[in-house]
Design an enzyme around this catalytic site. Sequence first.
Site, PDB file in Angstrom:
ATOM      1  N   CYS A 126      -4.012   8.050   5.572  1.00 55.60           N
ATOM      2  CA  CYS A 126      -2.631   7.936   6.043  1.00 55.60           C
ATOM      3  C   CYS A 126      -2.500   8.229   7.528  1.00 55.60           C
ATOM      4  O   CYS A 126      -1.786   7.549   8.253  1.00 55.60           O
ATOM      5  CB  CYS A 126      -1.718   8.901   5.298  1.00 55.60           C
ATOM      6  SG  CYS A 126      -1.688   8.586   3.545  1.00 55.60           S
TER       7      CYS A 126
ATOM      8  N   CYS B 172       0.812  -1.210   0.000  1.00 56.81           N
ATOM      9  CA  CYS B 172       0.000   0.000   0.000  1.00 56.81           C
ATOM     10  C   CYS B 172       0.845   1.259   0.000  1.00 56.81           C
ATOM     11  O   CYS B 172       0.331   2.364  -0.157  1.00 56.81           O
ATOM     12  CB  CYS B 172      -0.916   0.015   1.206  1.00 56.81           C
ATOM     13  SG  CYS B 172      -2.144  -1.274   1.123  1.00 56.81           S
TER      14      CYS B 172
END
Lengths: 152, 152, 394, 394
Positions: free
Chosen positions: B117, B45
């Site tokens: 994030c 990712c």
Amino acid sequence: MKLEGNDWIYSKKVKEHFLNPKNFLKNKKEIKDFDGHGVVGNMKCGDLMEMWIKVKNDKIIDVKWSTFGCASAIASTSILSEMLKEKGGTPLKKALKITGKDITKRLGGLPAIKIHCSVLGDQALRAAIYDYAQKNNRTDLKVEKPLEEEHH
Amino acid sequence: MKLEGNDWIYSKKVKEHFLNPKNFLKNKKEIKDFDGHGVVGNMKCGDLMEMWIKVKNDKIIDVKWSTFGCASAIASTSILSEMLKEKGGTPLKKALKITGKDITKRLGGLPAIKIHCSVLGDQALRAAIYDYAQKNNRTDLKVEKPLEEEHH
Amino acid sequence: MKKIYFDNSATTPVRKEILKEALPYFSNNYANASSFHSMGLSAKKALNESRKKIAKILNCTQEEIIFTGSGTESINLAIKGIAFKKMLQGKKGTIITQKTEHPAVLNTLAWLKKIGFNTIQIGVNNEGIISLKELEETITNEQKKGNEVILVTIMYSNNEIGTIQPIKEIAQLCHKHHTILHTDACQATEYLDIDTKKLGVDLMTLNGSKVYAFKGTGLLYKKKGIELEPLLHGGEQEFKLRAGTENVPGIVALAKAMELAHKEKKSESKRITKLRDYFIKKIEKEIPKSYLNGSRTKRLPNNINISFEGVEGESILLRLNEKGILVSTGSACASYSLDPSHVLLAIGREHALAHGSIRFTLGKYTTKKEVDYTIEKLKKTIKFLREISPVWRE
Amino acid sequence: MKKIYFDNSATTPVRKEILKEALPYFSNNYANASSFHSMGLSAKKALNESRKKIAKILNCTQEEIIFTGSGTESINLAIKGIAFKKMLQGKKGTIITQKTEHPAVLNTLAWLKKIGFNTIQIGVNNEGIISLKELEETITNEQKKGNEVILVTIMYSNNEIGTIQPIKEIAQLCHKHHTILHTDACQATEYLDIDTKKLGVDLMTLNGSKVYAFKGTGLLYKKKGIELEPLLHGGEQEFKLRAGTENVPGIVALAKAMELAHKEKKSESKRITKLRDYFIKKIEKEIPKSYLNGSRTKRLPNNINISFEGVEGESILLRLNEKGILVSTGSACASYSLDPSHVLLAIGREHALAHGSIRFTLGKYTTKKEVDYTIEKLKKTIKFLREISPVWRE
Ligand SMILES: Cc1ncc(COP(=O)(O)O)c(C=O)c1O
Ligand SMILES: Cc1ncc(COP(=O)(O)O)c(C=O)c1O
């Protein structure tokens, strides 16, 4: 933004004849002086031409015309009248041989999409000669009867 | 071409922490001084975070981290470490209550597409606390085992 | 020779203020708006700010604006976007329009017909206005037959004769019958109200080349909730509805143009309407057998379209051109095709008058002096061409 | 701070000479190229002359050039133009492409798949080059199954890693099996041979935004005899294949750009290749564990795409940005999406390295000094980011 040459869609010759057409019929009264009369085209298509010819000794010695149509239609009729009158006139048999191509050539060419217009000039001429032949019993001229409704 | 304000996609705070991150692990040898260690994210990712915590009297008194990831991932870990260390440290129970939202807020917001994030920071912290709890038999902390492969 | 430009509905010059606004995005702040570095973000910002400005003018949200590459593209996107969506659901359906639409609408529908959609063109009255009753009957007739009316597309104002359709009422009617309305507002942006909420339209096409902005720019307003298939597939630009590197200078110019048009709409419309009416009155007075095409009242402030009996349009155009006056005509001869204007035929003009039409479209820079000069030259031109015309009998 | 622009494959600045050439067509000679008056004819002339210039460069006839509004539009026109033509004949068929194409190709094919076409993506080797053998087998396999291969679309050179495909051989192979080849040459125009006769392609896409011309411009080369359905229906512009008011300034700019590119191709390619190789060599020498993506030889002169172990692309990009260096990355984090570059995955890069890639695309204005400065800053940036990275173990 250089505009080389002229910025017309048509040749110089077309422009000249369109802006200053020659030999068009100014006065309806003049008609009676002429010996043959032809009409071609129709309003639906946006082009209509009338032509009158004066004949002497089997020669076309004078021409008049009226045109409803675009610049190339007007210019092609005008230049045709000039062609017919130059050198003292055009013999009928020679006049019958004039084609749309001849007119276009004299005009210095026409845009492809406009070619059809110039064809009317020679047809109007043929119609006028036909009229003259009918009136004067000149079957020897072998000119065909123009179509009633001329589509192009 | 007026560029009003900054021309960053991120807030001033993110920019600050990204360009000058605080409390990251400079020297691998320091690790041994810490009591809990967590890792979240994965390379697939594009985000991976490691966090180490030092605990004293049920309080996190020191934090170190390492992050592979984009600016917001780095900045969010950095600011989280600052949050944890300020005012002499953060009680474990209070630390467990820190959410991604809290971090985002402290950063002055994140672009919508980046929100995911900042979530890693609190997860890395939780993983470190879990590790500490395991090592110290602190079931009372009620911290869940982090997922092995963390996709987001 | 200074040119007198009366062809503003064909396209407008780029206005100095608009070029100035866009120029920095050509060679200074030129990045791709999808790039992540500072210059890219600054391009993105210019893009977003343009979208915001336009959203305010259209009274809509930013997500309701899709930037495209032209009016034609917006129209194709609107119509095919709806049609393809249906097609992917395994359905087709009926699309209704009217006869005086721009070719972008008519030819898009002709093509959709080829791939199996049902298309209907309703007529207009001699002013060029559709009948609301006929539209309603057409919709309900289709629905009775079990055909879903997937779209109605009616232009806001006509590019040839300037006729303004009652778009608000048309929108209400469409919604009453649960169908969607697209309107082509390319010619309306400069002079008419384009508040999408007030108009109630679902889709609306605008472009830059008619509002003093750049050629090759346009936008489609798409009301929230209306679903379209994209026409240009590729990158994720424009909310994934229109792929391709964003034309930042073009978009900045369009926004500036719309802003200026919005600000000056009231005063300019007034000024131009006055000039238009003076122009029409003068022609009608000075040139016999001249016939105004379209409506006298439901008409764009800048449009004059008039037919002169006995003369052909291209000839008028070219002779005016010699005097530095630039106009357009509905004549077949000046269209690179062979048919006279479908719009003039739709309002019932006979071929002869359709061939003899001239369009003067006024603009920002039109002055009364230019109008006066033009009338004088026009008068002479018509007089001369009638002299050599076989169909003119005074 | 002066910017160092290494994002020329995303888009280029408009070159001064090109803007200058196009500028008169904004506000002075601004008419619609379909208008019949002198200003319209002069616009048409500019259009025709641009077409003539480009035809000479592409070694084709003027009728083989269709001006469009972007690379994306040209690609959509080429692919859907072929597909819709088949559809109207009641057929469908197979379209073959490869994995590293631009989204404009991949997403167009994905959409055509939804409406019933068969689409196949062949793979590439670790340099990004397709196997001619695999392509041939794929074509003949389809044909054996009775599926007509209606189109093969393979890009000339890749926008991310700069890999150049053997287009000439691909064209020969396609023709051997009686199928058509479209190539996306957006990135090739500036540096590679785009003589359509030498390449032997049937359809070729170019655009303006990558060759120092305007955003929102492009063209499609279409070999005589290849038949397409239009994508934008409307007026009769561009040989009835692409409707909409011609973007004269944009087209003039594109022609000038292609002319300049043609003239300077040899010398610029040489200069840029040298600079590129110096850049790559320096990076590889100064920064350990840096991996060039793509081919070392079959590579665009201006492309450097390199992955740095242990660090993420967006972070590199933004830190370089702080030093005035503008680059691009294949990292998911800087793409407004969440996946890393499909191109890097297609050449077999693992995710970690795909996320850690940076693209430097050089251009007309790139200097050695800029390269040297960049290497210095890049070195520091990578070093620092590796220090804070959990995956970097020296
Ligand atoms: C009413 C109307 N619709 C659509 C268009 C098409 O716009 P474009 O030429 O920008 O594609 C025009 C202008 O040409 C127009 O006048
Ligand atoms: C290889 C390639 N194809 C197609 C495109 C699309 O071009 P445009 O953005 O002009 O639509 C681009 C650039 O974005 C490209 O690099």
